[in-house]
Design a protein around this motif. Structure first.
Motif, PDB file in Angstrom:
ATOM      1  N   MET A   1       0.831  -1.201   0.000  1.00  0.00           N
ATOM      2  CA  MET A   1       0.000   0.000   0.000  1.00  0.00           C
ATOM      3  C   MET A   1       0.867   1.253   0.000  1.00  0.00           C
ATOM      4  O   MET A   1       0.369   2.356   0.234  1.00  0.00           O
TER       5      MET A   1
ATOM      6  N   ARG B   1       3.968   8.073   3.519  1.00  0.00           N
ATOM      7  CA  ARG B   1       3.350   7.239   4.536  1.00  0.00           C
ATOM      8  C   ARG B   1       4.373   6.229   5.045  1.00  0.00           C
ATOM      9  O   ARG B   1       5.203   5.743   4.284  1.00  0.00           O
TER      10      ARG B   1
ATOM     11  N   ASP C   1     -10.234   8.981   5.324  1.00  0.00           N
ATOM     12  CA  ASP C   1      -9.188   8.163   4.712  1.00  0.00           C
ATOM     13  C   ASP C   1      -8.691   7.122   5.716  1.00  0.00           C
ATOM     14  O   ASP C   1      -8.396   5.977   5.363  1.00  0.00           O
TER      15      ASP C   1
ATOM     16  N   PHE D   1      -8.761   3.200   5.266  1.00  0.00           N
ATOM     17  CA  PHE D   1      -7.562   2.377   5.366  1.00  0.00           C
ATOM     18  C   PHE D   1      -7.811   1.144   6.243  1.00  0.00           C
ATOM     19  O   PHE D   1      -7.419   0.025   5.911  1.00  0.00           O
TER      20      PHE D   1
ATOM     21  N   ASP E   1      -9.665  -1.333   4.324  1.00  0.00           N
ATOM     22  CA  ASP E   1      -8.803  -2.009   3.347  1.00  0.00           C
ATOM     23  C   ASP E   1      -7.896  -3.031   4.021  1.00  0.00           C
ATOM     24  O   ASP E   1      -7.677  -4.129   3.506  1.00  0.00           O
TER      25      ASP E   1
ATOM     26  N   THR F   1      -8.382   3.561   0.680  1.00  0.00           N
ATOM     27  CA  THR F   1      -7.210   4.333   1.080  1.00  0.00           C
ATOM     28  C   THR F   1      -6.730   5.091  -0.147  1.00  0.00           C
ATOM     29  O   THR F   1      -6.637   4.501  -1.220  1.00  0.00           O
TER      30      THR F   1
ATOM     31  N   SER G   1      -0.985   5.719  -3.006  1.00  0.00           N
ATOM     32  CA  SER G   1       0.226   6.226  -2.381  1.00  0.00           C
ATOM     33  C   SER G   1       1.083   6.992  -3.374  1.00  0.00           C
ATOM     34  O   SER G   1       1.266   6.562  -4.498  1.00  0.00           O
TER      35      SER G   1
END
Lengths: 511, 551
Positions: A269, A365, A402, A406, A409, B349, B352
């Motif tokens: 991710m 992240r 978000d 997450f 997910d 999400t 990225s």
């Protein structure tokens, strides 16, 4: 499969086949399979495979023949004893003069003589057909010439019938089959026979002493293969009913394997792994995170304090900034001494703090999967040392929504089912959330704590105003227990080899 | 976080309507409370730390009445002081005190119980167990103000729960509370709260007087806070005062003036509350979804705020008992809660902007683990916390100890992975005749007294057939598999047999050691077989292989 055996070859046969071929050769004449099998003391179906194999090697030839087994019926036996019914009729006619006998009288006399009605009319018909009997104007007369011929023929029949006493097997159909069957004198059974005999090649090889009984071996060896002898030995059939043992399997610890899988998901991710020290100053573990110094989580019942002989480096600017934040917002007397006490980190959120200090503002992240410590007495659901999955998303645009997305997910990736969210409290995030998943036995359990870092925290680590940080600190052990089917957390950290071996492979590794 | 117990009939009376199970469950979720037990008569729930106003039935009832729209939140009116508190002679080490008065309360024994629960939970969660702030409640009608907060050498009064007078020293020595909190006061300079007649209200933070305690008959309550943190004290006083004010229909809150001393406030309580501006856009920016203004205003009201809608922001009045609200984000959280977390539209999400990666030391560790398994060793996992005695067999004191260990078994942090492996050997000792195990994990070493985390690979062989050779074979195999040069040199290391131990050099740099463990040591743990153990620092090894020079 079939291969021509050369005349010069030595032939090695499986002992069973050797025995069979020898018996055939010694018999001197073709044997039918049944006979051969009884000589060998076996069942016919048992020898057929060997017969076929020998056949494919060109050593045995097989002929399928039909033989006819003939047995006398009751009628046949009766006529043999008493004579054919038409003979009886002829005698009756002769006794009445043989010529111009009224039919009615003949019928009556025939009956007296013991001819049944059917036999009588069948005989009349037969004699009439053969021309032996003439019926004219209600009167019956014999043709003497044809009668002689009939008597000869019946004589032949009788001879045959005599020879059929006890049942006889014929190689071919006989001329009288049809007539006798028609008259129900016999029953004919077709018998299929397999006739076996050695081929000329076989006989010759045998004569020259080139046919040998092969050795049976239980395994191949390099020697057998290199020498070529493998062609002439028979490998024993394997008995699969015997259970085999297992190999000693050395493997990675199943719990660590699960943690690696979690890393994989996070990396997939876009998260970058970060690390930090296990021993932190309270400053990093609490103060930077806006945890007041009077908060219950800082008591010695809730955090391990460490004895550190040396002096740990601290950024004085950070210290000053944090002091200012606590003093101005929470308005209490903040103690530098308290902030400088070293502790065993109670969570990996300090690692996130260090990362933000190092990297500053940006779009990135990061995650950490490492150990944390709390003064707990080990029991089925608590440990004093366990793993935490920490993560942050730093961005100008990241939102609370978000964060929840997450979690969903992540739950999907680990196949944890439905997630439910509830309001929660952490000193360093606002808004905060706790995500719950459904455990098959325990019901809804909390596994996803998280939130948006408070402005006071972000100010402390010097993150520019325009950035937000979504953060979480998941107790990954609880999830590991669910996935590995374990109900006692201590088993995750077991080093009892038997327990490690018993641990099932996590399903999501196979999926 | 504190477990709070309330009686359901009492709660319903405070709210003003009958409550169904669903009402209670929904309301509590909105206030971050976790229900432990809910019966017809009682509710037990775990309150979250940031809602001290919910540490008793009064605050809970108030909050539920707003959520269920039985009442609307209103600002507080405080009557001007009619008396004062003199703190000019307060003890220097505990110099602050504030008072508040609430008149016309109606109490029954459940009410008294709840007020005591509030004090107790606040003491523990916010007051450092009385060290920072101490709370007291008194029957005002049994007292003649003004009140004095002073330092005395000695005094006598009948403490709560006793029948005869005791001196302060006796109280410290012979009562429960005395024993528990005596470290907070100084001998010869005890804090005391008295009224104008010299009657003792209390000996803070130790214990109140029996003579003016709050009972079901009390109509007017005096609340005090004393301590070292004036701002914290004021917050706590605000919480208590506003909760007490829920007990009655015609309650009047009256301020008390503070004279003398150096308190930052002249008058208490301070129920003005704060005003926070919340930009409408902030909601979308923080939460990721937007709400219309009417919804927001409704939600704010239900969550206990008084809000005025301006063009693009809300002017929000924060009640004085919401001591957890410091700014915009706190209000926005309540807006999200009021809207309902389950109503938040989830998506995925966000993608990225960066590539993800494993930490290099984890990748390296994974490789090492593959190699060790490939050599036929079984991976084990141990704690970093370990029994100090086992560590002392090896490291000679150079490890991090715990100040407050809970169990001897976990009293220090390992500085080497070999003691952990030895413990693994002990656990499996009875079941096997040979053992070949390894672990890749972290240890904490002291470098000039400063702790650093090191990643190690360690291995242990136990059984008659093993000697140092087998350990060296593993080190050499690993080294060569990684493309390094291997060398072993004799070394003396505590815990290992002298002459049967070696330091391992990769590319000429020392990265670890291998040796035969001293039976004097292993037998103490019950291991009666030969043991070979070794460990290599992966941090060092990696650096060496990447070509950096040592240290």
């Amino acid at each position: 499969m079939a291969r021509t055996i050369r005349l010069t070859e030595e032939v090695f046969l499986h002992p069973r086949q050797y025995e069979l071929l020898t018996a055939l050769i010694k018999a001197g004449k073709p044997l039918d399979a049944r006979t051969l099998s009884s000589i060998l003391g076996k069942k016919q179906e048992d020898i057929m495979r060997d017969v076929e194999e020998l056949g494919s090697k060109g050593l045995v030839q097989t002929r399928r023949v039909i033989k006819y087994k003939v047995v006398l019926t009751d009628y046949g036996r009766k006529y043999l004893e008493e004579g054919f019914p038409e003979e009886k009729l002829i005698r009756v006619i002769q006794s009445l003069g043989g010529q111009a006998i009224p039919i009615r009288e003949l019928s009556a006399r025939a009956k007296e003589a013991g001819l049944g009605r059917e036999e009588y009319s069948a005989s009349i018909g037969r004699l009439k057909k053969g021309g032996v009997l003439l019926i004219k104007g209600g009167e019956v007369s014999l043709n003497t010439r044809l009668l002689e011929e009939l008597v000869k023929e019946l004589g032949k029949y009788r001879k045959v019938l005599q020879e059929l006493e006890g049942g006889v097997v014929f190689n071919e159909p006989q001329w009288w089959f049809r007539e006798f069957r028609h008259r129900k004198l016999i029953s004919v059974e077709e018998v299929k026979e397999i006739l076996l005999e050695p081929t000329p090649l076989a006989r010759r090889l045998f004569r020259e002493g080139k046919i040998h009984e092969a050795e049976i071996v239980s395994r191949l060896t390099t020697d057998l293969i290199e020498s070529g002898k493998w062609r002439y030995v028979k490998l024993k059939s394997f008995d699969l009913s015997i259970d085999v043992p297992v190999r000693q399997l050395r493997k990675k610890h199943p719990y660590i394997r699960f943690l690696d899988r979690v890393r994989e998901i996070l990396v997939g991710m876009g998260f970058q792994e970060m690390k930090g020290p296990h021993i932190e100053l309270s400053l990093w573990n609490f103060d930077v995170l806006f945890v007041p110094q009077y908060h219950p989580s800082r008591r010695s019942s809730d955090v391990y304090f460490a004895k550190v002989p040396g002096k740990v480096h601290v950024d004085l600017n950070l210290l000053k900034r944090v002091k200012e934040i606590h003093t101005s917002v929470l308005k209490y007397t903040w103690s530098e001494e308290e902030a400088l006490k070293p502790v065993l980190r109670t969570h990996t959120t300090p690692v996130s703090m260090r990362t933000i200090v190092n990297r500053g503002g940006g779009e990135y992240r990061a995650f950490s999967l490492d150990r944390v410590f709390r003064p707990d007495t080990p029991d089925p659901t608590h440990l004093m040392e366990f793993h935490q999955l920490e993560g942050i998303i730093v961005s100008k645009n990241v939102t609370f929504r978000d964060l929840l997305s997450f979690f969903k997910d992540l739950a999907d990736a680990l196949d944890l089912g439905e997630v439910r969210f509830r309001p929660a409290y952490f000193p360093f995030t606002e808004p905060s959330v706790e995500g719950y998943i459904k455990h098959p036995e325990l019901g809804w359990i909390e596994v996803f704590p998280g939130g948006m870092f408070r402005p006071e925290v972000l100010r402390g680590v010097g993150l520019p105003d325009e950035y937000q940080v979504a953060a979480w600190g998941i107790g990954i052990d609880r999830i590991a227990m669910m996935v590995l089917g374990i109900s006692d957390i201590r088993e995750l950290y077991t080093n009892d080899l038997e327990v490690i071996e018993r641990m099932p492979v996590a399903k999501e590794v196979i999926k | 976080m504190p477990m709070v117990e309330v009686s359901l009939p009492d709660l319903e009376r405070l709210v003003g309507i009958k409550l169904s199970e669903k009402d209670i469950v929904n309301s509590l979720e909105m206030m971050k409370g976790e229900i432990e037990e809910l019966t017809e008569d009682a509710l037990v729930f775990e309150a979250s730390h940031d809602r001290p106003d919910l540490f008793s039935a009064e605050g809970l009832g108030r909050a539920i009445s707003y959520i269920m729209e039985v009442r609307k939140p209103r600002k507080y009116r405080v009557a001007p002081p009619t008396t004062f508190l003199d703190i000019s002679r307060a003890p220097k080490y505990r110099p602050y005190a504030y008072l508040a008065i609430v008149r016309n309360v109606e109490l029954d024994d459940e009410g008294v119980k709840q007020l005591f629960q509030l004090q107790e939970k606040l003491h523990s969660a916010y007051c450092g167990d009385r060290s920072l702030v101490s709370i007291g409640l008194y029957d005002l009608d049994k007292i003649v103000p003004p009140i004095r907060y002073l330092e005395v050498e000695e005094s006598t009064f009948i403490p709560l729960g006793e029948s005869k007078e005791m001196t302060l020293k006796e109280i410290l020595e012979h009562t429960d509370k005395g024993f528990r909190y005596k470290h907070l006061v100084k001998e010869g300079g005890y804090p005391l709260l008295t009224d104008s007649r010299g009657e003792v209200l209390s000996f803070p933070p130790i214990i109140n007087s029996e003579m003016n305690k709050v009972t079901e008959e009390t109509r007017n309550i005096l609340i005090d806070v004393t301590g070292t943190e004036p701002n914290l004290m004021m917050k706590v006083l605000n919480v208590v005062t506003t909760s007490v004010a829920e007990r009655g229909n015609n309650v009047i809150i009256e301020a008390v003036e503070i004279r003398g001393g150096e308190a930052p406030h002249n008058v208490a309580p301070d129920l003005e509350g704060e005003e926070v501006s919340v930009a409408h856009d902030s909601i979308q920016k923080l939460l990721g979804y937007s709400l219309n203004r009417v919804s927001v205003q409704n939600i704010l009201q239900k969550m206990g705020y008084v809000a005025r809608v301006e063009d693009d922001f809300y002017e929000v009045w924060i009640p004085p008992y919401r001591i957890d609200v410091h700014g915009e984000v706190d209000v926005v959280e309540d807006i999200a809660i009021g809207y309902g977390y389950s109503n938040i539209p989830l998506s995925r999400t966000p993608p990225s902007p960066t590539l993800g990666f494993n930490h290099p030391i984890e990748r390296f560790s994974s490789l090492l683990r593959d190699f060790m398994v490939g050599m036929g060793l079984q991976e084990v996992l141990n704690f970093m916390l370990i029994d100090e005695d086992v560590l002392n067999m090896f490291s000679g004191g150079k490890h991090v100890k715990l100040v407050n260990p809970k169990m001897k078994q976990y009293s220090a942090l390992r500085n080497s992975i070999i003691p952990s492996l030895l413990i693994s050997a002990v656990i499996n000792y009875e079941k096997v005749s040979t053992l070949e195990i390894f672990e890749v994990g972290d240890v904490v070493q002291l470098d000039n007294g400063v702790p650093t985390t090191e990643r190690m690979v360690g291995f242990l062989l136990m059984g008659d057939k093993y000697t140092l050779t087998d350990g060296l074979v593993i080190a050499k195999t690993l080294t060569q598999a990684l493309g390094g040069t291997y060398r072993a040199e004799g070394a003396e290391i505590p815990g290992f047999i002298k002459g049967r131990t070696a330091k391992i050099y990769v590319n000429d740099i020392a990265v670890g050691h291998v040796g035969e463990l001293d039976p004097a040591l292993t037998t103490e743990l019950g291991v009666m077989k030969p043991v070979i153990a070794g460990e290599i620092s992966l941090n060092l090894l990696r650096k060496v292989l990447l070509g950096f020079s040592s240290q």
